[in-house]
Scaffold this motif. Structure first.
Motif, mmCIF file in Angstrom:
data_model
loop_
_atom_site.group_PDB
_atom_site.id
_atom_site.type_symbol
_atom_site.label_atom_id
_atom_site.label_comp_id
_atom_site.label_asym_id
_atom_site.label_seq_id
_atom_site.Cartn_x
_atom_site.Cartn_y
_atom_site.Cartn_z
ATOM 1 N N TYR A 38 -35.053 6.200 0.767
ATOM 2 C CA TYR A 38 -34.313 6.361 -0.489
ATOM 3 C C TYR A 38 -32.846 6.005 -0.290
ATOM 4 O O TYR A 38 -32.142 6.621 0.522
ATOM 5 C CB TYR A 38 -34.437 7.803 -0.980
ATOM 6 N N PHE A 39 -32.366 5.012 -1.054
ATOM 7 C CA PHE A 39 -30.972 4.575 -0.981
ATOM 8 C C PHE A 39 -30.306 4.788 -2.336
ATOM 9 O O PHE A 39 -30.890 4.522 -3.386
ATOM 10 C CB PHE A 39 -30.896 3.097 -0.585
ATOM 11 N N ASP A 40 -29.059 5.248 -2.288
ATOM 12 C CA ASP A 40 -28.349 5.646 -3.498
ATOM 13 C C ASP A 40 -26.989 4.963 -3.557
ATOM 14 O O ASP A 40 -26.252 4.917 -2.566
ATOM 15 C CB ASP A 40 -28.155 7.170 -3.502
ATOM 16 N N THR A 41 -26.662 4.429 -4.731
ATOM 17 C CA THR A 41 -25.357 3.824 -4.940
ATOM 18 C C THR A 41 -24.909 4.108 -6.366
ATOM 19 O O THR A 41 -25.560 4.847 -7.105
ATOM 20 C CB THR A 41 -25.404 2.303 -4.650
ATOM 21 N N CYS A 42 -23.773 3.523 -6.755
ATOM 22 C CA CYS A 42 -23.236 3.703 -8.094
ATOM 23 C C CYS A 42 -22.279 2.558 -8.391
ATOM 24 O O CYS A 42 -21.650 2.009 -7.480
ATOM 25 C CB CYS A 42 -22.498 5.045 -8.196
ATOM 26 N N TYR A 43 -22.150 2.219 -9.646
ATOM 27 C CA TYR A 43 -21.281 1.122 -10.070
ATOM 28 C C TYR A 43 -19.852 1.291 -9.562
ATOM 29 O O TYR A 43 -19.204 0.323 -9.164
ATOM 30 C CB TYR A 43 -21.278 1.044 -11.599
ATOM 31 N N THR A 44 -19.360 2.512 -9.562
ATOM 32 C CA THR A 44 -17.957 2.750 -9.215
ATOM 33 C C THR A 44 -17.714 2.983 -7.726
ATOM 34 O O THR A 44 -16.560 2.984 -7.292
ATOM 35 C CB THR A 44 -17.416 3.967 -9.988
ATOM 36 N N ALA A 53 -23.010 -3.766 -0.349
ATOM 37 C CA ALA A 53 -23.574 -3.344 0.936
ATOM 38 C C ALA A 53 -25.067 -3.085 0.822
ATOM 39 O O ALA A 53 -25.838 -3.426 1.730
ATOM 40 C CB ALA A 53 -22.848 -2.104 1.446
ATOM 41 N N ILE A 54 -25.489 -2.477 -0.277
ATOM 42 C CA ILE A 54 -26.923 -2.276 -0.529
ATOM 43 C C ILE A 54 -27.651 -3.618 -0.531
ATOM 44 O O ILE A 54 -28.720 -3.770 0.075
ATOM 45 C CB ILE A 54 -27.146 -1.553 -1.879
ATOM 46 N N ARG A 55 -27.067 -4.594 -1.220
ATOM 47 C CA ARG A 55 -27.704 -5.910 -1.296
ATOM 48 C C ARG A 55 -27.800 -6.554 0.088
ATOM 49 O O ARG A 55 -28.862 -7.038 0.488
ATOM 50 C CB ARG A 55 -26.905 -6.832 -2.224
ATOM 51 N N ARG A 56 -26.694 -6.528 0.832
ATOM 52 C CA ARG A 56 -26.646 -7.221 2.117
ATOM 53 C C ARG A 56 -27.478 -6.539 3.192
ATOM 54 O O ARG A 56 -28.132 -7.213 4.001
ATOM 55 C CB ARG A 56 -25.183 -7.333 2.594
ATOM 56 N N LEU A 92 -27.742 -4.640 -11.570
ATOM 57 C CA LEU A 92 -28.871 -5.386 -11.009
ATOM 58 C C LEU A 92 -28.375 -6.595 -10.212
ATOM 59 O O LEU A 92 -28.846 -6.858 -9.100
ATOM 60 C CB LEU A 92 -29.804 -5.866 -12.118
ATOM 61 N N ARG A 93 -27.421 -7.314 -10.774
ATOM 62 C CA ARG A 93 -26.889 -8.505 -10.105
ATOM 63 C C ARG A 93 -26.186 -8.139 -8.810
ATOM 64 O O ARG A 93 -26.396 -8.775 -7.775
ATOM 65 C CB ARG A 93 -25.923 -9.237 -11.042
ATOM 66 N N ARG A 94 -25.359 -7.117 -8.857
ATOM 67 C CA ARG A 94 -24.636 -6.704 -7.654
ATOM 68 C C ARG A 94 -25.592 -6.296 -6.535
ATOM 69 O O ARG A 94 -25.351 -6.587 -5.359
ATOM 70 C CB ARG A 94 -23.707 -5.534 -7.979
ATOM 71 N N CYS A 95 -26.648 -5.599 -6.911
ATOM 72 C CA CYS A 95 -27.596 -5.110 -5.908
ATOM 73 C C CYS A 95 -28.632 -6.162 -5.520
ATOM 74 O O CYS A 95 -29.308 -6.010 -4.492
ATOM 75 C CB CYS A 95 -28.311 -3.857 -6.415
#
Length: 276
Positions: A38-44, A53-56, A92-95
């Motif tokens: 489970y990975f968690d992020t946020c727009y801000t 970082a999630i994407r990479r 979605l694009r960022r991730c």
């Protein structure tokens, strides 16, 4: 038992203060090898660098079916209902994904809940779930138990509430961890946890409190006690930790047995020492 999720709010940096993606890759690999998913992020978070970082380090390196990804919409920034879709598409694009397993509204309190109601942000979450574009919906919460009860009464459609819970705040009248947890139990909502070690505060206790815990479990770290408390709560499904060192993965991903009533009493008793 291990309910640890990997939060991407605090990620490792190099000496020149740029993000250390090589180290983060190693941490992600170790986390998943030990059963994490489970990975968690946020727009801000980190001005968008968290999603990058999630994407990479996750999306571009792992099979999509091997992990769950949670993101949060900054609904308090919205000026119209259309902003829901606008920010969702940007996330979605960022991730680098075409769906989120979990989509939440970020940082609900009295003021932010009014904005969410004004622009029908809960309706947007429901729409995405009904279309299969999101699996679970919810919100992160920073308010009192009365407001939480109101929100869950008015929006029983949500699946998850992300709460700040740790043993120091458990009986706090300011944070109201226990009262908010009890509201989620009342409404039968899954509880995800942030700040289980209170930003690292509970990893470095006053000597008297530390000695008390060591007298019962000499080999347990103070962090293990804090994580065990949160993960022992039956309604808790995910316990998020912002990890920026390999050693954090090694420690946080150990199997943990639920605390006994006596162990919980011991832990709560240290709060008198900690708050002085």
């Amino acid at each position: 038992m291990n309910k640890m999720g990997f939060g991407f709010l605090r990620i490792p940096k190099k000496d020149d203060h740029t993000y250390d993606y090589d180290k983060l890759n190693k941490m992600v690999d170790m986390y998943m090898e030990k059963g994490g998913y489970y990975f968690d992020t946020c727009y801000t978070y980190l001005n968008g660098k968290s999603e990058e970082a999630i994407r990479r380090c996750v999306v571009e390196r792992k099979e999509r079916s091997s992990y769950m990804l949670a993101n949060k919409l900054p609904g308090y920034m919205f000026k119209s209902y259309d902003d829901c879709q606008k920010y969702y598409e940007e996330e979605l694009r960022r991730c680098g994904v075409d769906y989120f397993d979990v989509l939440m509204l970020h940082w609900l309190n009295d003021k932010h809940y009014e904005i969410a109601q004004k622009y029908h942000e809960f309706d947007f979450l429901v729409d995405k779930k009904s279309k299969g574009e999101v699996k679970y919906i919810g919100f992160s919460f920073h308010g009192d138990a009365l407001l939480l009860d109101q929100i869950l009464t008015e929006h029983s459609e949500v699946d998850i509430v992300l709460l700040q819970i740790n043993y120091l705040d458990w009986n706090s009248e300011g944070i109201q961890s226990k009262k908010c947890y009890d509201v989620c139990v009342k409404h039968n909502k899954k509880v995800y946890v942030m700040e289980p070690v209170k930003g690292g505060t509970l990893a470095k206790l006053p000597k008297q409190a530390s000695d008390l815990l060591k007298s019962y479990h000499p080999l347990w770290s103070e962090t293990r006690w804090a994580l065990a408390f949160v993960q022992s709560l039956p309604q808790v499904e995910i316990c998020l930790s912002g990890m920026n060192e390999v050693i954090h993965i090694e420690e946080n991903m150990q199997d943990i047995d639920p605390l006994t009533d006596k162990e919980i009493d011991i832990l709560i008793s240290t709060t008198v020492i900690e708050v002085g």
